[in-house]
Scaffold this active site. Structure first.
Site, short mmCIF file in Angstrom:
data_model
loop_
_atom_site.label_atom_id
_atom_site.label_comp_id
_atom_site.label_asym_id
_atom_site.label_seq_id
_atom_site.Cartn_x
_atom_site.Cartn_y
_atom_site.Cartn_z
N GLY A 46 0.83 -1.19 0.00
CA GLY A 46 0.00 0.00 0.00
C GLY A 46 0.87 1.24 0.00
CD GLN A 51 3.15 5.68 2.78
OE1 GLN A 51 2.15 5.15 2.32
NE2 GLN A 51 4.17 4.99 3.26
CB CYS A 88 4.94 1.97 7.37
SG CYS A 88 4.47 3.47 6.49
CG LEU A 89 6.57 0.88 1.36
CD1 LEU A 89 5.99 1.18 -0.01
CD2 LEU A 89 7.73 -0.10 1.27
CG HIS A 130 -0.70 0.86 7.19
ND1 HIS A 130 0.25 0.40 8.08
CD2 HIS A 130 -0.06 1.76 6.39
CE1 HIS A 130 1.41 1.01 7.82
NE2 HIS A 130 1.24 1.83 6.80
CD GLU A 131 -1.29 2.25 2.72
OE1 GLU A 131 -0.89 3.43 2.57
OE2 GLU A 131 -0.52 1.34 3.06
CG HIS A 134 -0.04 6.47 5.63
ND1 HIS A 134 1.08 6.97 6.26
CD2 HIS A 134 0.24 5.18 5.34
CE1 HIS A 134 2.00 6.01 6.35
NE2 HIS A 134 1.51 4.91 5.81
NI NI Z 1 2.41 3.09 5.70
#
Ligand code: NI
Length: 144
Positions: A46, A51, A88-89, A130-131, A134
């Site tokens: 995701g 991000q 998480c990236l 999660h997304e 963000h």
């Molecule tokens: Ni994330």
């Protein structure tokens, strides 16, 4: 398409409330294409607009069964719970146990502005949560 730079923890852009996406145009389509390419290259499941430095309410998700684009997503129903490792990236190398709903239903728009409703369970439900976090300036590490 192009790979975008992924913003890392510590950058203020990850801590802001994102704005509603009002226009469904070629620029949005291009951004979504870039985000998907960036997510796949980074081997993530995701990626949310902040991000890649954009304070807009949209994200891409692919947990292995196809790409999903969510514009202005809202969780309208949730039930159950699950606890599992999450990463998480934007927080590279960190994985922690996080509690999430087991089932969610999300209302959103697609890249053309059409209303969509998607129900998900398990890993996909976790990814949606999660997304969407963000988009509200929340990182998974806040939920440990
Ligand atoms: Ni994330």
């Amino acid at each position: 398409m192009a790979i975008r730079n992924i913003v890392k923890q510590g950058d203020d852009v990850l801590r802001k409330i994102c704005r509603t996406q009002m226009t469904f145009d070629e620029k949005l389509a291009q951004t979504l294409d870039d985000m998907a390419e960036t997510m796949y290259k980074a081997e993530g499941v995701g990626l949310a607009a902040p991000q890649v430095g954009l304070l807009r309410r949209f994200c891409v998700v692919d947990v292995g069964d196809g790409l999903i684009e969510l514009i202005n997503p809202v969780i309208v129903e949730q039930s159950g719970s699950q606890k599992g490792s999450e990463g998480c990236l934007s927080v590279p190398g960190k994985f922690e146990e996080v509690e999430r709903p087991m089932y969610v239903t999300v209302k959103a728009q697609d890249r053309n502005g059409n209303n969509i409703t998607i129900s998900a369970e398990g890993f996909k439900a976790k990814a949606f949560c999660h997304e969407i976090d963000h988009l509200n300036g929340i990182l998974f590490i806040d939920r440990i």
